[in-house]
Design a protein around this motif. Sequence first.
Motif, mmCIF file in Angstrom:
data_model
loop_
_atom_site.group_PDB
_atom_site.id
_atom_site.type_symbol
_atom_site.label_atom_id
_atom_site.label_comp_id
_atom_site.label_asym_id
_atom_site.label_seq_id
_atom_site.Cartn_x
_atom_site.Cartn_y
_atom_site.Cartn_z
ATOM 1 N N ALA A 45 7.227 9.415 -0.805
ATOM 2 C CA ALA A 45 7.609 9.626 -2.206
ATOM 3 C C ALA A 45 8.915 8.882 -2.459
ATOM 4 O O ALA A 45 10.009 9.439 -2.311
ATOM 5 C CB ALA A 45 7.750 11.114 -2.495
ATOM 6 N N ALA A 46 8.794 7.609 -2.842
ATOM 7 C CA ALA A 46 9.971 6.742 -2.887
ATOM 8 C C ALA A 46 10.202 6.124 -4.260
ATOM 9 O O ALA A 46 10.862 5.084 -4.373
ATOM 10 C CB ALA A 46 9.821 5.635 -1.846
ATOM 11 N N ALA A 47 9.704 6.749 -5.312
ATOM 12 C CA ALA A 47 9.868 6.179 -6.656
ATOM 13 C C ALA A 47 11.340 6.054 -7.026
ATOM 14 O O ALA A 47 11.776 5.018 -7.570
ATOM 15 C CB ALA A 47 9.124 7.035 -7.680
ATOM 16 N N GLU A 48 12.119 7.100 -6.771
ATOM 17 C CA GLU A 48 13.548 7.047 -7.108
ATOM 18 C C GLU A 48 14.262 5.971 -6.288
ATOM 19 O O GLU A 48 15.172 5.295 -6.780
ATOM 20 C CB GLU A 48 14.197 8.419 -6.863
ATOM 21 C CG GLU A 48 13.741 9.489 -7.842
ATOM 22 C CD GLU A 48 14.502 10.797 -7.638
ATOM 23 O OE1 GLU A 48 15.502 10.789 -6.875
ATOM 24 O OE2 GLU A 48 14.100 11.813 -8.238
ATOM 25 N N TRP A 49 13.841 5.815 -5.045
ATOM 26 C CA TRP A 49 14.432 4.797 -4.167
ATOM 27 C C TRP A 49 14.139 3.390 -4.693
ATOM 28 O O TRP A 49 15.013 2.525 -4.722
ATOM 29 C CB TRP A 49 13.909 5.005 -2.764
ATOM 30 C CG TRP A 49 14.206 3.923 -1.758
ATOM 31 C CD1 TRP A 49 13.303 3.166 -1.084
ATOM 32 C CD2 TRP A 49 15.492 3.513 -1.283
ATOM 33 N NE1 TRP A 49 13.933 2.300 -0.219
ATOM 34 C CE2 TRP A 49 15.285 2.495 -0.317
ATOM 35 C CE3 TRP A 49 16.802 3.901 -1.566
ATOM 36 C CZ2 TRP A 49 16.328 1.862 0.351
ATOM 37 C CZ3 TRP A 49 17.850 3.268 -0.910
ATOM 38 C CH2 TRP A 49 17.614 2.259 0.031
ATOM 39 N N ARG A 50 12.914 3.181 -5.144
ATOM 40 C CA ARG A 50 12.569 1.873 -5.710
ATOM 41 C C ARG A 50 13.398 1.601 -6.958
ATOM 42 O O ARG A 50 13.861 0.470 -7.188
ATOM 43 C CB ARG A 50 11.070 1.797 -6.015
ATOM 44 C CG ARG A 50 10.186 1.745 -4.771
ATOM 45 C CD ARG A 50 8.742 1.406 -5.116
ATOM 46 N NE ARG A 50 8.097 2.464 -5.889
ATOM 47 C CZ ARG A 50 7.444 3.491 -5.350
ATOM 48 N NH1 ARG A 50 7.374 3.605 -4.028
ATOM 49 N NH2 ARG A 50 6.865 4.402 -6.117
ATOM 50 N N ASP A 51 13.598 2.639 -7.763
ATOM 51 C CA ASP A 51 14.451 2.475 -8.952
ATOM 52 C C ASP A 51 15.883 2.117 -8.553
ATOM 53 O O ASP A 51 16.526 1.280 -9.200
ATOM 54 C CB ASP A 51 14.450 3.771 -9.779
ATOM 55 C CG ASP A 51 13.107 4.025 -10.449
ATOM 56 O OD1 ASP A 51 12.307 3.079 -10.565
ATOM 57 O OD2 ASP A 51 12.867 5.187 -10.851
ATOM 58 N N GLN A 52 16.379 2.735 -7.484
ATOM 59 C CA GLN A 52 17.728 2.436 -7.028
ATOM 60 C C GLN A 52 17.840 0.985 -6.556
ATOM 61 O O GLN A 52 18.825 0.298 -6.843
ATOM 62 C CB GLN A 52 18.103 3.384 -5.885
ATOM 63 C CG GLN A 52 19.451 3.095 -5.245
ATOM 64 C CD GLN A 52 20.619 3.231 -6.221
ATOM 65 O OE1 GLN A 52 21.007 4.348 -6.573
ATOM 66 N NE2 GLN A 52 21.168 2.115 -6.665
ATOM 67 N N CYS A 53 16.823 0.525 -5.850
ATOM 68 C CA CYS A 53 16.833 -0.866 -5.390
ATOM 69 C C CYS A 53 16.832 -1.833 -6.568
ATOM 70 O O CYS A 53 17.522 -2.871 -6.547
ATOM 71 C CB CYS A 53 15.630 -1.131 -4.475
ATOM 72 S SG CYS A 53 15.743 -0.299 -2.855
ATOM 73 N N GLU A 54 16.081 -1.515 -7.606
ATOM 74 C CA GLU A 54 16.075 -2.362 -8.808
ATOM 75 C C GLU A 54 17.441 -2.342 -9.482
ATOM 76 O O GLU A 54 17.919 -3.374 -9.987
ATOM 77 C CB GLU A 54 15.002 -1.878 -9.781
ATOM 78 C CG GLU A 54 13.582 -2.154 -9.306
ATOM 79 C CD GLU A 54 12.554 -1.676 -10.318
ATOM 80 O OE1 GLU A 54 12.939 -1.394 -11.479
ATOM 81 O OE2 GLU A 54 11.365 -1.577 -9.966
ATOM 82 N N GLU A 74 0.821 -1.208 0.000
ATOM 83 C CA GLU A 74 0.000 0.000 0.000
ATOM 84 C C GLU A 74 0.857 1.261 0.000
ATOM 85 O O GLU A 74 0.471 2.282 -0.571
ATOM 86 C CB GLU A 74 -0.922 -0.013 1.226
ATOM 87 C CG GLU A 74 -1.921 1.129 1.247
ATOM 88 C CD GLU A 74 -2.996 0.943 2.297
ATOM 89 O OE1 GLU A 74 -3.291 1.924 3.015
ATOM 90 O OE2 GLU A 74 -3.538 -0.180 2.395
ATOM 91 N N ASN A 75 2.038 1.165 0.616
ATOM 92 C CA ASN A 75 2.907 2.336 0.707
ATOM 93 C C ASN A 75 4.089 2.290 -0.253
ATOM 94 O O ASN A 75 4.917 3.202 -0.247
ATOM 95 C CB ASN A 75 3.411 2.479 2.146
ATOM 96 C CG ASN A 75 2.289 2.832 3.107
ATOM 97 O OD1 ASN A 75 1.747 3.935 3.086
ATOM 98 N ND2 ASN A 75 1.907 1.872 3.947
ATOM 99 N N GLY A 76 4.183 1.241 -1.081
ATOM 100 C CA GLY A 76 5.247 1.154 -2.078
ATOM 101 C C GLY A 76 6.636 1.109 -1.480
ATOM 102 O O GLY A 76 7.570 1.715 -2.023
ATOM 103 N N ILE A 77 6.791 0.393 -0.367
ATOM 104 C CA ILE A 77 8.070 0.362 0.348
ATOM 105 C C ILE A 77 8.791 -0.950 0.058
ATOM 106 O O ILE A 77 8.225 -2.030 0.262
ATOM 107 C CB ILE A 77 7.853 0.524 1.863
ATOM 108 C CG1 ILE A 77 7.148 1.859 2.161
ATOM 109 C CG2 ILE A 77 9.182 0.442 2.611
ATOM 110 C CD1 ILE A 77 6.783 2.043 3.620
ATOM 111 N N PRO A 78 10.032 -0.894 -0.411
ATOM 112 C CA PRO A 78 10.805 -2.134 -0.625
ATOM 113 C C PRO A 78 10.937 -2.934 0.673
ATOM 114 O O PRO A 78 10.908 -2.371 1.776
ATOM 115 C CB PRO A 78 12.157 -1.626 -1.113
ATOM 116 C CG PRO A 78 11.874 -0.290 -1.704
ATOM 117 C CD PRO A 78 10.780 0.296 -0.854
ATOM 118 N N VAL A 79 11.117 -4.256 0.515
ATOM 119 C CA VAL A 79 11.128 -5.171 1.663
ATOM 120 C C VAL A 79 12.385 -6.023 1.659
ATOM 121 O O VAL A 79 12.786 -6.576 0.634
ATOM 122 C CB VAL A 79 9.891 -6.089 1.648
ATOM 123 C CG1 VAL A 79 9.985 -7.141 2.750
ATOM 124 C CG2 VAL A 79 8.614 -5.272 1.788
#
Length: 625
Positions: free
Chosen positions: A395-404, A287-292
């Motif tokens: 607002a973590a879109a860039e963070w998710r991209d970094q994790c990928e 729901e919050n788009g947070i990497p795990v």
Amino acid sequence: MTEHAAQTEPTDAAPDAGTAADDPADPVTDSAAATEQEGASTADAEEISSGDAASPATEEPRTGADSVVTALENAGAKTAFGVQGGAIMPVYDALYESDVNHVTMAHEQGAAHAADAYGVVTGEPGVALATSGPGATNLVTGIADASMDSDAMLALTGQVPTDLVGNDAFQETDTTGVTAPITKHNYFADDPDTVGDTVGEAFAYAESGRPGPTLVDLPKDTTLTETESEPGPAEAPAGTKPTPDADPDAVERAARAIESAERPLCLFGGGVIKGEASEEAREFARENGIPVVTTMPGIGAFPEDDPLCLEWAGMHGTGYANMAITHTDCLIAVGTRFDDRLTGGIPAFAPEAEVIHVDIDPAEISKNVHADYPLIGDAGTVLDQLTDAVEDAPAAAEWRDQCEAWQEEYPMTYATPADEPLKPQFVVEAFDEATDDDTIVTTGVGQHQMWAAQFWTFTEPRTWVSSHGLGTMGYGIPAAIGARLAADVEGHEDRDVVCFDGDGSFLMTIQELSVAVRENMDVTIAVLNNEYIGMVRQWQDAFFEGRHMASDYDWMPEFDKIAEAFGARGFRIDEYDEVADTVEDALDYDGPSVVDVHIDPEENVLPMVPSGGANGQFALSEEHL
């Protein structure tokens, strides 16, 4: 209820021998009692000969042992694992007519591990039984293992009669004293009128709050003495049930920190699974788009095929999980004790993060890693509180991209050169591809354990069963037996149970294979055989200049032939082109099978964070160590 020894209460003097009943099994019989019994027998015979058909049948007298078994039944116990013996014999006799299914193990350590694994899979305490002295001490490794991993388990141990306690009687051990540091609570049950309630309390307490093992020591006179008491329902001690909700104000403060984070990360530990909070954890992260990231005990809490999942972190965790922990600015840790195999060096662990720590046990808060936002409560309940409190996802879109990007930069791959022996990772993946998502995986401890955790894709909780905190070699086979029984009890006879073991680990509890054969259990054991204590050899190469002192196991037997001697089905794999068909044949065999897989003896577990090192400075090859 009498408690003469407990982890939270120091042991006092030995129980008062003056009030103890004589051991009815003692060959020295009181002459008056014998005369009285003889007279009663004569009277009974005369009554029978009188032909009085209207006389009702006399009920068998109840004993303390009957109360013990009734308490297990009241608690809902369906299965118990153990080894028979003199001091525990009255309890076994009472089990004879019980609906509780008893599985006789080959060794008490195996009984403890099987009970532990049974509890991991079912979510209810497993039950292990042993006699006094060596029987009880043989349980200790399994009890300590359950304690380190917060696994619910009840141990019932026989004890010499109370009037012999402290006299160094045959097979006497201070079991409550020995196990006090490794149990959640233990009891010396010297009253036949309360022993049933004591057992019920111990069962309930094992699974309440933060789970863990409990133990009831049962003197033989307690279990043989008659009683008119009936145990009530299993209830944990008053005042021990924790409050499930975290402080609302603390939740609100944590929610604001999550909302303002630019690089939030969820860290889900074993407490998420034990708290039945996997669904709440998945909802919160998605729901919050947070990497795990998970811990090793938390494997399965979040599906590893989900785009948000970075798998597990720590000494041999994925490079991308460790990079995420190193660079997160808000770590939402749920149900983890931050052990050293996860954190590496504490000063370098999540150095840029504000830490939100959710745990049912207040003792874990700031014990190893300082919690900026402590949330004490039940994992699922607190995650629901956080889900409701977070109004705007970070607002973590860039963070998710970094994790990928880290996933692409540090992939979990391995080479398979044609001129080198079979790689173990290939074998793990072959078993994974050949089985369903609900397959239960058990392991021993060592390199094979790490490869299983790294290269099997786990999507469901309670499918990964391993020894984490204590690191107990030999855990795998008895754990597979416990897991198999757990699946069967829950009506899932069609679920596969696969055990990955190492040659050294397999040899430590190989005798339990006889139990799997006797019970015709459908378990498949893959021995990743490198003729080493592999993890020791890896450390010796990295840190002890390659001196292989006591780690070379080139004296191993042929495990496929050993399996056949036990009555199991044996297979052997040496080459890549043998893997697919052999894996299929082993899984298809309706009974226990052992696959002796001869792997590259020089293969190491990578990535690797050196002990005490920084998670973000992991080695990707031997040269990096």
